[in-house]
Design an enzyme around this catalytic site. Structure first.
Site, mmCIF file in Angstrom:
data_model
loop_
_atom_site.group_PDB
_atom_site.id
_atom_site.type_symbol
_atom_site.label_atom_id
_atom_site.label_comp_id
_atom_site.label_asym_id
_atom_site.label_seq_id
_atom_site.Cartn_x
_atom_site.Cartn_y
_atom_site.Cartn_z
ATOM 1 N N ALA A 4 3.106 -0.896 4.778
ATOM 2 C CA ALA A 4 2.519 -0.908 6.125
ATOM 3 C C ALA A 4 2.114 -2.318 6.571
ATOM 4 O O ALA A 4 2.088 -2.609 7.777
ATOM 5 C CB ALA A 4 1.320 0.030 6.182
ATOM 6 N N TYR A 11 11.014 8.941 1.067
ATOM 7 C CA TYR A 11 10.981 7.953 -0.024
ATOM 8 C C TYR A 11 11.569 8.456 -1.343
ATOM 9 O O TYR A 11 11.670 7.684 -2.298
ATOM 10 C CB TYR A 11 9.539 7.465 -0.231
ATOM 11 C CG TYR A 11 8.962 6.818 1.001
ATOM 12 C CD1 TYR A 11 9.468 5.604 1.469
ATOM 13 C CD2 TYR A 11 7.936 7.423 1.733
ATOM 14 C CE1 TYR A 11 8.963 5.008 2.603
ATOM 15 C CE2 TYR A 11 7.415 6.834 2.879
ATOM 16 C CZ TYR A 11 7.932 5.629 3.310
ATOM 17 O OH TYR A 11 7.437 5.046 4.439
ATOM 18 N N ARG A 36 12.751 4.267 12.701
ATOM 19 C CA ARG A 36 11.616 5.188 12.670
ATOM 20 C C ARG A 36 10.710 4.943 13.876
ATOM 21 O O ARG A 36 11.210 4.726 14.960
ATOM 22 C CB ARG A 36 10.900 5.049 11.320
ATOM 23 C CG ARG A 36 11.806 5.443 10.138
ATOM 24 C CD ARG A 36 11.146 5.210 8.796
ATOM 25 N NE ARG A 36 9.932 5.999 8.647
ATOM 26 C CZ ARG A 36 9.029 5.813 7.667
ATOM 27 N NH1 ARG A 36 9.238 4.870 6.749
ATOM 28 N NH2 ARG A 36 7.952 6.564 7.604
ATOM 29 N N HIS A 73 4.082 -4.559 9.113
ATOM 30 C CA HIS A 73 3.966 -4.418 10.565
ATOM 31 C C HIS A 73 2.665 -5.000 11.128
ATOM 32 O O HIS A 73 2.435 -4.927 12.327
ATOM 33 C CB HIS A 73 4.079 -2.926 10.933
ATOM 34 C CG HIS A 73 5.149 -2.207 10.161
ATOM 35 N ND1 HIS A 73 6.467 -2.610 10.198
ATOM 36 C CD2 HIS A 73 5.105 -1.155 9.303
ATOM 37 C CE1 HIS A 73 7.177 -1.811 9.395
ATOM 38 N NE2 HIS A 73 6.374 -0.940 8.844
ATOM 39 N N ARG A 133 4.454 10.854 -2.171
ATOM 40 C CA ARG A 133 4.348 10.639 -0.724
ATOM 41 C C ARG A 133 5.691 10.920 -0.042
ATOM 42 O O ARG A 133 6.734 10.427 -0.468
ATOM 43 C CB ARG A 133 3.840 9.226 -0.405
ATOM 44 C CG ARG A 133 4.889 8.146 -0.365
ATOM 45 C CD ARG A 133 4.349 6.761 -0.074
ATOM 46 N NE ARG A 133 4.162 6.494 1.332
ATOM 47 C CZ ARG A 133 4.372 5.300 1.895
ATOM 48 N NH1 ARG A 133 4.776 4.273 1.182
ATOM 49 N NH2 ARG A 133 4.153 5.136 3.185
ATOM 50 N N ARG A 189 6.995 0.446 13.694
ATOM 51 C CA ARG A 189 7.584 -0.048 12.446
ATOM 52 C C ARG A 189 8.701 -1.071 12.705
ATOM 53 O O ARG A 189 9.274 -1.622 11.771
ATOM 54 C CB ARG A 189 8.133 1.113 11.612
ATOM 55 C CG ARG A 189 7.068 2.020 11.063
ATOM 56 C CD ARG A 189 7.633 3.115 10.175
ATOM 57 N NE ARG A 189 6.734 4.251 10.143
ATOM 58 C CZ ARG A 189 5.679 4.373 9.326
ATOM 59 N NH1 ARG A 189 5.400 3.438 8.454
ATOM 60 N NH2 ARG A 189 4.903 5.434 9.388
ATOM 61 N N GLU A 216 12.658 -9.407 1.541
ATOM 62 C CA GLU A 216 11.899 -8.256 2.057
ATOM 63 C C GLU A 216 12.729 -6.991 1.809
ATOM 64 O O GLU A 216 13.908 -6.956 2.152
ATOM 65 C CB GLU A 216 11.697 -8.452 3.568
ATOM 66 C CG GLU A 216 11.057 -7.279 4.274
ATOM 67 C CD GLU A 216 11.124 -7.415 5.806
ATOM 68 O OE1 GLU A 216 11.936 -8.236 6.317
ATOM 69 O OE2 GLU A 216 10.393 -6.679 6.484
ATOM 70 N N ASN A 256 8.056 -5.517 -1.011
ATOM 71 C CA ASN A 256 7.993 -4.432 -0.031
ATOM 72 C C ASN A 256 6.539 -4.389 0.428
ATOM 73 O O ASN A 256 5.686 -3.817 -0.260
ATOM 74 C CB ASN A 256 8.407 -3.104 -0.656
ATOM 75 C CG ASN A 256 8.413 -1.985 0.384
ATOM 76 O OD1 ASN A 256 7.859 -2.151 1.471
ATOM 77 N ND2 ASN A 256 9.015 -0.864 0.059
ATOM 78 N N PRO A 287 0.793 -1.233 0.000
ATOM 79 C CA PRO A 287 0.000 0.000 0.000
ATOM 80 C C PRO A 287 0.823 1.280 0.000
ATOM 81 O O PRO A 287 1.848 1.377 0.672
ATOM 82 C CB PRO A 287 -0.832 -0.106 1.282
ATOM 83 C CG PRO A 287 -0.150 -1.119 2.123
ATOM 84 C CD PRO A 287 0.508 -2.074 1.162
ATOM 85 N N ASN A 288 0.337 2.223 -0.782
ATOM 86 C CA ASN A 288 0.867 3.591 -0.893
ATOM 87 C C ASN A 288 2.170 3.684 -1.679
ATOM 88 O O ASN A 288 2.659 4.792 -1.904
ATOM 89 C CB ASN A 288 1.040 4.236 0.501
ATOM 90 C CG ASN A 288 -0.267 4.283 1.257
ATOM 91 O OD1 ASN A 288 -1.251 4.801 0.739
ATOM 92 N ND2 ASN A 288 -0.317 3.712 2.453
ATOM 93 N N HIS A 324 12.765 -2.648 2.071
ATOM 94 C CA HIS A 324 12.173 -1.366 2.496
ATOM 95 C C HIS A 324 13.060 -0.244 1.989
ATOM 96 O O HIS A 324 14.294 -0.312 2.114
ATOM 97 C CB HIS A 324 12.060 -1.287 4.017
ATOM 98 C CG HIS A 324 11.176 -2.352 4.563
ATOM 99 N ND1 HIS A 324 9.805 -2.282 4.485
ATOM 100 C CD2 HIS A 324 11.474 -3.534 5.150
ATOM 101 C CE1 HIS A 324 9.292 -3.378 5.009
ATOM 102 N NE2 HIS A 324 10.280 -4.165 5.426
ATOM 103 N N ILE A 325 12.433 0.791 1.481
ATOM 104 C CA ILE A 325 13.165 1.948 0.959
ATOM 105 C C ILE A 325 13.844 2.683 2.119
ATOM 106 O O ILE A 325 15.020 3.018 2.061
ATOM 107 C CB ILE A 325 12.199 2.877 0.189
ATOM 108 C CG1 ILE A 325 11.614 2.118 -1.015
ATOM 109 C CG2 ILE A 325 12.906 4.167 -0.249
ATOM 110 C CD1 ILE A 325 10.410 2.792 -1.642
ATOM 111 N N SER A 326 13.070 2.928 3.152
ATOM 112 C CA SER A 326 13.611 3.534 4.374
ATOM 113 C C SER A 326 14.092 2.414 5.300
ATOM 114 O O SER A 326 13.963 1.238 4.966
ATOM 115 C CB SER A 326 12.529 4.372 5.072
ATOM 116 O OG SER A 326 11.525 3.518 5.597
HETATM 117 C C1 DQA Z 1 8.256 1.043 3.904
HETATM 118 C C2 DQA Z 1 8.343 1.270 5.412
HETATM 119 C C3 DQA Z 1 6.999 1.027 6.062
HETATM 120 O O1 DQA Z 1 7.088 1.251 7.457
HETATM 121 C C4 DQA Z 1 5.962 1.968 5.497
HETATM 122 O O2 DQA Z 1 4.688 1.681 6.047
HETATM 123 C C5 DQA Z 1 5.914 1.976 4.016
HETATM 124 C C6 DQA Z 1 7.165 1.870 3.264
HETATM 125 C C7 DQA Z 1 9.580 1.395 3.187
HETATM 126 O O3 DQA Z 1 9.714 1.019 2.038
HETATM 127 O O4 DQA Z 1 10.445 2.069 3.761
HETATM 128 O O5 DQA Z 1 4.862 2.168 3.417
HETATM 129 O O6 DQA Z 1 8.009 -0.333 3.666
#
Ligand code: DQA
Length: 144
Positions: A76, A22, A106, A79, A17, A110, A97, A73, A9-10, A99-101
């Site tokens: 959300a 990101y 954080r 978690h 965003r 998370r 797995e 990825n 999502p997102n 994650h960009i961040s």
């Molecule tokens: C994320 C980190 C997650 O905590 C967050 O909800 C995201 C992006 C990342 O790619 O850093 O939507 O997965």
């Protein structure tokens, strides 16, 4: 090799965003980058993004018998989702797995990743480059 690249999502909102976290590249830019690396490595990559947990479960199940690796990825759902964890366990496909961040740096909430237990590796905090690292890792360890 056939690789499935899943984004949760997102992540369709990349570039819009929270660019401070990101970056400015879009989801299309991300897919283009991964496709470029897939071409370089002579592997096939399929891309899918959804904001819906069940659709991601369906995509993982659909990979059974067809894909040699999954890059995910879960955003959300990382978690919150036992369903995604169970789906990866069910198909038994080597999954990385990404994650960009770095979620561990954080918010407290998370720091939990349900899917991590079923993954062969986690790459976090390397920006979009992390997806390319995941692809190279899956290609280098064809039998992981
Ligand atoms: C994320 C980190 C997650 O905590 C967050 O909800 C995201 C992006 C990342 O790619 O850093 O939507 O997965």
């Amino acid at each position: 090799m056939n690789i499935l690249v899943l984004n949760g999502p997102n992540l369709n909102m990349l570039g819009i965003r929270e660019p401070d976290i990101y970056g400015h590249a879009t989801y299309a830019d991300l897919c283009g980058m991964i496709q470029g690396e897939a071409d370089r490595l002579s592997v096939s990559a399929e891309f899918y993004q959804s904001n819906h947990e069940g659709d991601l479960v369906d995509a993982i199940q659909g990979a059974y018998g067809k894909k040699d690796g999954i890059i995910i990825n879960p955003a959300a759902y990382t978690h919150t989702s036992v369903a995604l964890l169970d789906a990866v366990k069910a198909v038994g496909i080597p999954t990385v797995e990404v994650h960009i961040s770095d979620p561990d740096q954080r918010d407290e909430f998370r720091k939990v990743s349900y899917i991590r237990k079923a993954c062969v590796a986690t790459i976090k905090g390397h920006g979009l480059e992390g997806y390319l690292e995941a692809l190279r890792l899956l290609c280098a360890n064809k039998t992981v």
